[in-house]
Design a protein around this motif. Structure first.
Motif, PDB file in Angstrom:
ATOM      1  N   ALA A 213      -4.530  -6.915   2.407  1.00 36.24           N
ATOM      2  CA  ALA A 213      -3.568  -6.318   2.326  1.00 36.24           C
ATOM      3  C   ALA A 213      -2.441  -7.113   3.179  1.00 36.24           C
ATOM      4  CB  ALA A 213      -3.477  -4.789   3.000  1.00 36.24           C
ATOM      5  N   GLY A 214      -2.417  -8.341   2.738  1.00 34.18           N
ATOM      6  CA  GLY A 214      -1.952  -9.437   3.450  1.00 34.18           C
ATOM      7  C   GLY A 214      -2.659 -10.142   4.364  1.00 34.18           C
ATOM      8  N   PRO A 215      -2.154 -11.056   4.892  1.00 37.52           N
ATOM      9  CA  PRO A 215      -3.170 -12.227   5.631  1.00 37.52           C
ATOM     10  C   PRO A 215      -3.840 -11.529   6.818  1.00 37.52           C
ATOM     11  CG  PRO A 215      -1.107 -12.981   5.991  1.00 37.52           C
ATOM     12  CD  PRO A 215      -0.867 -11.643   5.097  1.00 37.52           C
ATOM     13  N   PHE A 216      -3.449 -10.585   7.280  1.00 36.04           N
ATOM     14  CA  PHE A 216      -3.879 -10.049   8.595  1.00 36.04           C
ATOM     15  C   PHE A 216      -4.370  -8.538   8.382  1.00 36.04           C
ATOM     16  CE2 PHE A 216      -0.155 -12.708   9.405  1.00 36.04           C
ATOM     17  CZ  PHE A 216      -0.698 -13.753  10.131  1.00 36.04           C
ATOM     18  N   TRP A 217      -4.407  -7.804   7.390  1.00 36.34           N
ATOM     19  CA  TRP A 217      -4.839  -6.641   7.310  1.00 36.34           C
ATOM     20  C   TRP A 217      -5.926  -6.329   5.919  1.00 36.34           C
ATOM     21  CZ3 TRP A 217      -3.513  -1.933   9.577  1.00 36.34           C
ATOM     22  CH2 TRP A 217      -2.599  -1.975  10.767  1.00 36.34           C
ATOM     23  N   LEU A 218      -6.683  -5.588   5.852  1.00 33.30           N
ATOM     24  CA  LEU A 218      -7.454  -5.364   4.829  1.00 33.30           C
ATOM     25  C   LEU A 218      -7.712  -3.809   4.304  1.00 33.30           C
ATOM     26  CD1 LEU A 218     -10.628  -4.090   5.320  1.00 33.30           C
ATOM     27  CD2 LEU A 218     -10.858  -6.170   6.397  1.00 33.30           C
ATOM     28  N   THR A 219      -7.694  -3.479   3.164  1.00 37.68           N
ATOM     29  CA  THR A 219      -7.690  -2.190   2.724  1.00 37.68           C
ATOM     30  C   THR A 219      -8.959  -1.795   1.943  1.00 37.68           C
ATOM     31  OG1 THR A 219      -6.513  -0.393   1.645  1.00 37.68           O
ATOM     32  CG2 THR A 219      -6.556  -2.626   0.509  1.00 37.68           C
ATOM     33  N   ILE A 220      -9.374  -0.515   2.156  1.00 35.84           N
ATOM     34  CA  ILE A 220     -10.744  -0.322   1.292  1.00 35.84           C
ATOM     35  C   ILE A 220     -10.202   0.893   0.571  1.00 35.84           C
ATOM     36  CG2 ILE A 220     -12.986   1.033   1.590  1.00 35.84           C
ATOM     37  CD1 ILE A 220     -13.276  -0.607   4.176  1.00 35.84           C
ATOM     38  N   ASP A 221     -10.550   1.062  -0.835  1.00 35.78           N
ATOM     39  CA  ASP A 221     -10.232   2.065  -1.793  1.00 35.78           C
ATOM     40  C   ASP A 221     -11.363   2.787  -1.970  1.00 35.78           C
ATOM     41  OD1 ASP A 221      -7.447   1.282  -1.875  1.00 35.78           O
ATOM     42  OD2 ASP A 221      -7.828  -0.199  -3.132  1.00 35.78           O
ATOM     43  N   ILE A 222     -11.450   3.838  -1.994  1.00 39.07           N
ATOM     44  CA  ILE A 222     -12.566   4.871  -2.280  1.00 39.07           C
ATOM     45  C   ILE A 222     -11.923   5.614  -3.464  1.00 39.07           C
ATOM     46  CG2 ILE A 222     -14.165   6.692  -1.643  1.00 39.07           C
ATOM     47  CD1 ILE A 222     -13.627   5.768   1.226  1.00 39.07           C
ATOM     48  N   PHE A 223     -12.413   5.418  -4.599  1.00 43.36           N
ATOM     49  CA  PHE A 223     -12.384   6.071  -5.695  1.00 43.36           C
ATOM     50  C   PHE A 223     -13.182   7.231  -6.105  1.00 43.36           C
ATOM     51  CE2 PHE A 223     -11.073   1.894  -6.294  1.00 43.36           C
ATOM     52  CZ  PHE A 223      -9.884   2.016  -6.835  1.00 43.36           C
ATOM     53  N   CYS A 224     -12.878   8.550  -6.575  1.00 41.96           N
ATOM     54  CA  CYS A 224     -13.325   9.730  -6.268  1.00 41.96           C
ATOM     55  C   CYS A 224     -13.266  10.492  -7.744  1.00 41.96           C
ATOM     56  CB  CYS A 224     -13.038  10.841  -5.258  1.00 41.96           C
ATOM     57  SG  CYS A 224     -13.095  10.010  -3.594  1.00 41.96           S
ATOM     58  N   ASP A 225     -14.304  11.358  -8.042  1.00 41.41           N
ATOM     59  CA  ASP A 225     -14.267  12.428  -9.040  1.00 41.41           C
ATOM     60  C   ASP A 225     -13.746  13.673  -8.151  1.00 41.41           C
ATOM     61  OD1 ASP A 225     -16.667  13.532  -7.834  1.00 41.41           O
ATOM     62  OD2 ASP A 225     -17.906  12.867  -9.561  1.00 41.41           O
ATOM     63  N   GLU A 226     -13.641  14.681  -8.881  1.00 42.67           N
ATOM     64  CA  GLU A 226     -13.256  15.872  -8.188  1.00 42.67           C
ATOM     65  C   GLU A 226     -14.290  16.568  -7.082  1.00 42.67           C
ATOM     66  OE1 GLU A 226     -10.656  18.058  -8.511  1.00 42.67           O
ATOM     67  OE2 GLU A 226      -9.435  17.139 -10.061  1.00 42.67           O
ATOM     68  N   ASP A 227     -15.603  16.402  -7.276  1.00 43.26           N
ATOM     69  CA  ASP A 227     -16.743  16.898  -6.289  1.00 43.26           C
ATOM     70  C   ASP A 227     -16.484  15.861  -5.247  1.00 43.26           C
ATOM     71  OD1 ASP A 227     -17.336  18.903  -7.937  1.00 43.26           O
ATOM     72  OD2 ASP A 227     -18.848  17.653  -8.822  1.00 43.26           O
ATOM     73  N   SER A 228     -16.836  14.559  -5.556  1.00 43.58           N
ATOM     74  CA  SER A 228     -16.766  13.510  -4.342  1.00 43.58           C
ATOM     75  C   SER A 228     -15.409  13.609  -3.513  1.00 43.58           C
ATOM     76  CB  SER A 228     -16.921  12.150  -4.840  1.00 43.58           C
ATOM     77  OG  SER A 228     -16.077  11.646  -5.517  1.00 43.58           O
ATOM     78  N   TRP A 229     -14.350  13.970  -4.073  1.00 42.86           N
ATOM     79  CA  TRP A 229     -12.869  14.162  -3.412  1.00 42.86           C
ATOM     80  C   TRP A 229     -13.073  15.260  -2.538  1.00 42.86           C
ATOM     81  CZ3 TRP A 229      -8.493  11.670  -2.552  1.00 42.86           C
ATOM     82  CH2 TRP A 229      -7.527  12.413  -2.087  1.00 42.86           C
ATOM     83  N   THR A 230     -13.701  16.155  -2.762  1.00 44.60           N
ATOM     84  CA  THR A 230     -13.745  17.444  -1.895  1.00 44.60           C
ATOM     85  C   THR A 230     -14.700  17.061  -0.622  1.00 44.60           C
ATOM     86  OG1 THR A 230     -13.426  19.047  -3.882  1.00 44.60           O
ATOM     87  CG2 THR A 230     -14.481  19.926  -1.739  1.00 44.60           C
TER      88      THR A 230
END
Length: 120
Positions: free
Chosen positions: A20-37
């Motif tokens: 997320a630029g040269p100094f930050w990172l990002t982690i994306d967690i993709f969910c379905d309805e059950d995992s979101w809850t």
């Protein structure tokens, strides 16, 4: 990749990390309805828990819940700047593994999240 039952990687539909630029990172967690809850439950993705796991301060951890997309986005400072002499993951594409292998529900209050495996 197959993750142990009860881990973030097992419960989420997919987990990815990137710069997320040269100094930050990002982690994306993709969910379905059950995992979101399950994953948006109180304290499961708390900044202090992510901070302990990635050795950063809780104040530097940003957690964004995107319910329309069923995505959780976590951003924090990279341990070293991108493309620096000690950078071992130029695109931060492997940083998600530590979270993916961590059990969703901690064993005890205040415990350090423990991944099911460690990488050297």
């Amino acid at each position: 990749m197959t993750y142990a039952p009860g881990t973030f990687g097992h419960i989420a539909t997919d987990i990815r990390s990137k710069n997320a630029g040269p100094f930050w990172l990002t982690i994306d967690i993709f969910c379905d309805e059950d995992s979101w809850t399950e994953l948006t439950a109180a304290e499961v993705i708390a900044p202090d828990r992510i901070a302990r796991l990635y050795s950063v301060t809780a104040e530097d951890v940003n957690v964004y819940l995107l319910p329309e997309l069923l995505v959780i986005k976590i951003s924090f400072p990279r341990p070293v700047r991108q493309a620096g002499p000690t950078d071992r993951d130029l695109h931060a594409g492997q940083q998600f593994v530590l979270l993916a292998e961590t059990e969703v529900h901690e064993q005890g209050a205040g415990s350090t999240p423990t991944p099911t495996a460690r990488y050297a």
